[in-house]
Each structure stands twice: as structure tokens, then as C-alpha cells.
Design a protein around this motif. Sequence first.
Motif, mmCIF file in Angstrom:
data_model
loop_
_atom_site.group_PDB
_atom_site.id
_atom_site.type_symbol
_atom_site.label_atom_id
_atom_site.label_comp_id
_atom_site.label_asym_id
_atom_site.label_seq_id
_atom_site.Cartn_x
_atom_site.Cartn_y
_atom_site.Cartn_z
ATOM 1 N N PHE A 28 -5.786 -9.268 -0.225
ATOM 2 C CA PHE A 28 -5.956 -9.858 -1.544
ATOM 3 C C PHE A 28 -4.843 -9.315 -2.431
ATOM 4 O O PHE A 28 -4.505 -8.134 -2.369
ATOM 5 N N ILE A 29 -4.286 -10.183 -3.256
ATOM 6 C CA ILE A 29 -3.108 -9.812 -4.039
ATOM 7 C C ILE A 29 -3.413 -9.889 -5.533
ATOM 8 O O ILE A 29 -3.940 -10.894 -6.021
ATOM 9 N N VAL A 30 -3.081 -8.816 -6.251
ATOM 10 C CA VAL A 30 -3.219 -8.762 -7.704
ATOM 11 C C VAL A 30 -1.846 -8.461 -8.294
ATOM 12 O O VAL A 30 -1.204 -7.480 -7.910
ATOM 13 N N GLY A 39 2.048 -0.713 -20.696
ATOM 14 C CA GLY A 39 1.220 0.198 -19.903
ATOM 15 C C GLY A 39 0.725 -0.387 -18.595
ATOM 16 O O GLY A 39 -0.370 -0.044 -18.143
ATOM 17 N N LYS A 40 1.522 -1.238 -17.956
ATOM 18 C CA LYS A 40 1.115 -1.841 -16.680
ATOM 19 C C LYS A 40 0.981 -0.785 -15.592
ATOM 20 O O LYS A 40 -0.028 -0.723 -14.876
ATOM 21 N N SER A 41 2.002 0.050 -15.447
ATOM 22 C CA SER A 41 1.962 1.099 -14.424
ATOM 23 C C SER A 41 0.858 2.107 -14.706
ATOM 24 O O SER A 41 0.157 2.554 -13.787
ATOM 25 N N SER A 42 0.682 2.446 -15.974
ATOM 26 C CA SER A 42 -0.382 3.387 -16.343
ATOM 27 C C SER A 42 -1.756 2.827 -16.004
ATOM 28 O O SER A 42 -2.662 3.571 -15.601
ATOM 29 N N LEU A 43 -1.917 1.520 -16.157
ATOM 30 C CA LEU A 43 -3.199 0.892 -15.844
ATOM 31 C C LEU A 43 -3.513 1.012 -14.358
ATOM 32 O O LEU A 43 -4.632 1.363 -13.972
ATOM 33 N N ILE A 44 -2.528 0.739 -13.508
ATOM 34 C CA ILE A 44 -2.732 0.874 -12.064
ATOM 35 C C ILE A 44 -3.020 2.328 -11.704
ATOM 36 O O ILE A 44 -3.896 2.624 -10.884
ATOM 37 N N VAL A 68 -0.546 -0.471 -2.115
ATOM 38 C CA VAL A 68 -1.563 -0.967 -1.187
ATOM 39 C C VAL A 68 -2.785 -0.048 -1.204
ATOM 40 O O VAL A 68 -2.644 1.175 -1.142
ATOM 41 N N PHE A 69 -3.973 -0.654 -1.285
ATOM 42 C CA PHE A 69 -5.224 0.096 -1.255
ATOM 43 C C PHE A 69 -6.111 -0.464 -0.150
ATOM 44 O O PHE A 69 -6.158 -1.668 0.078
ATOM 45 N N TRP A 78 -3.548 -5.563 -2.426
ATOM 46 C CA TRP A 78 -2.158 -5.323 -2.809
ATOM 47 C C TRP A 78 -2.007 -5.517 -4.310
ATOM 48 O O TRP A 78 -2.334 -6.581 -4.855
ATOM 49 N N PHE A 79 -1.507 -4.498 -4.998
ATOM 50 C CA PHE A 79 -1.174 -4.611 -6.409
ATOM 51 C C PHE A 79 0.346 -4.680 -6.546
ATOM 52 O O PHE A 79 1.068 -3.844 -6.011
#
Length: 331
Positions: A28-30, A39-44, A68-69, A78-79
Motif C-alpha cells: 500500500f502506498i501513501v 513538516g512532512k518529514s516530521s509527520l512521518i 517502508v514499514f 510504503w510512505f
Amino acid sequence: MQALSQEQIERLKKEAIASFVKAANAPFIVAVIGQTGVGKSSLINALFNTELKTDAVKPCTMTVEKVVFKGNKGGELWFYDLPGIGESESADARYLEDYKQKLIEADVVLWCLHCDNRSVTFDVIALNKILASFSLEKQAQLMSKITFVLTKADTLSHPAWLLAKLDNTWGMFAPGKFTREILDQKAEYYQETFLRPYSHGIVSRTYNDGNFKIDDPRFSWDTYSIVFQGFMDATTLSELKANYPHYQEVFKRLYQNYQVIPCSSSFRFNLNKLMLVIVNKMGQEAIARFNNFLNDQLDKLPFAKAKEYSNLIVIDPNKNRKLFDLTETRI
């Protein structure tokens, strides 16, 4: 027409099974997109305890980064952390092409907006540029993937946020009444700005966990999923709950897919709600495979760390001494 041999039949069976297994185990891809510095990276990092590079001064994500998680029942999530737009005209033109491609590929898209920024023009223009080359039907389909997130909710100034001490270790932040009202108003404003224009074709989808059946042409369903056609606002949600009270949880999940979600990576505010929306949008299979990401710990943080965000120090400049230091106060 010549009949297939037993060997050919067996080979076709194996190919069909292999194709099914591959589809079932497909990741699954996000995709996470938005202006630089929102703050995109901070959110992840906050959602998954990763260590993507962040910087308070200059952009860090210059290329598409993939994280990948693993799910608890197989499969991967996948983020894609995409570069932030707004650096330069030439960079934006290149990044918008990346956005367009990931919008097509992704199952869910998080479009991040800075909570304390009242101008939406840049993001509206960027979104329109991305969607311009698609048909109206395709535009609505792509918009249905997007969840708009108001990041850095903690940057809203006074009055103060509430910090609940859950035990000797954990704390949880929540906005006060006035701050919550502002967040709700901002979320509604962004919802009307970004989603309402696509109300003619946008859809919301959730998993079917029972015998759903309703006499309403806006709904369609099968054994696994329920789909609502159109834009579900708060008024529509209230009407549906009143008319069909036994399906309230279904309506709530469908409505959440349209909500703009305020959150804070630093305060870990609303992270669990955001994760619920992400997994819900991916459907019933994702609920089973990634429910290890759904837990109330997402919204908690060590109380000692939480106190660092309330670092009020009062000094007497005439006597050159400290009068009060909140970080040293026992609570």
C-alpha cells in the motif's frame, strides 16, 4: 477450438494463483506532499518513529524519499516523502510532475498545509496544475485519495494547550476550548476550499463490517466495502445518523475521509486519528494487515519531554535573577 491439455490447465492455475498472491501482497502506498517547511518529514517521523532528516531553516527533502514499514500480517506500507514545493519556479515545475505521478500511484495522499498560514492560494494553484491534465472524472477519483492535514497545530498561539499527566511516565496534549474552536474553523475552511469544488464526483470508501443495506442512491456496497458518492458535510452526516442510527459508525468512517485533520508532530496531537483515516481509506484488507499501527500510544509522549514544550522562564532584569522556571516545576 482446441481443448487445453492437462499440463496447460495446471500451468494456467499456477499463473492465476501467483497473480492473486502478488496482488494480495502488493504494498500500500501513501504519498506525503505540500509546501516546503510544513513538516512532512516530521509527520512521518512522529507516526513511525523514523529519523528522516529535518531542518528548521532550509529544505531537507530534495528528492523523493521512500520509507517502508512492515504490517503485522504480511505486506508493506510504503510512505513517499516528496520534496516541498515553493523553493523556486524551476524546482516547482519538476516537483509537480513528481506529485502528479505519485498521486496516480498512491492509495492515499496526505496533502500537508501549515496550520498557522491563512493563505491557501499557492496550494490551490499547485493542486489545479496537477489535476489540469486529467478528465473531470479522473480528477474526482484522484481527489478522493487525498486527506488534507493541518500540520504544526502547536504553533497556534495563546491560549495555552492542555497537558494531561496520564501517569508518572506519559502525558497527552489537547487544545483548550478556544484553540479547538479555531482548529475546527480552519479545518472547515480548508475542507470547503479544497474538497467542495470536487463534490460532483468525489467518493468516500470504507470497509463493510456487517450487513449494510440502505435506501439511498448515494451509497453502493458489496461484501467488503461501502462507497458514498458525493461530498458528505456535517449536515449530511447528522441527517444520516438520525435516519439510520444503527449505521452511525459507518457514516462516521466515511465522513472522516473528507475531514481536514489538524495535528502536531511535536505534541503528537491527532496522530492516531490520522492513522485511522489512512488505513480506513486503504480498505478492509489494510485494517487487518496494518492494525499494529493503530494504538493510543501514537497520541502520547513522555511527560518529561512534554514539559520541555512549556518552557516559560520569568526573569527580573533589574535584579538579574530568575523568578520562575516552568521546566523546573514539579507537576
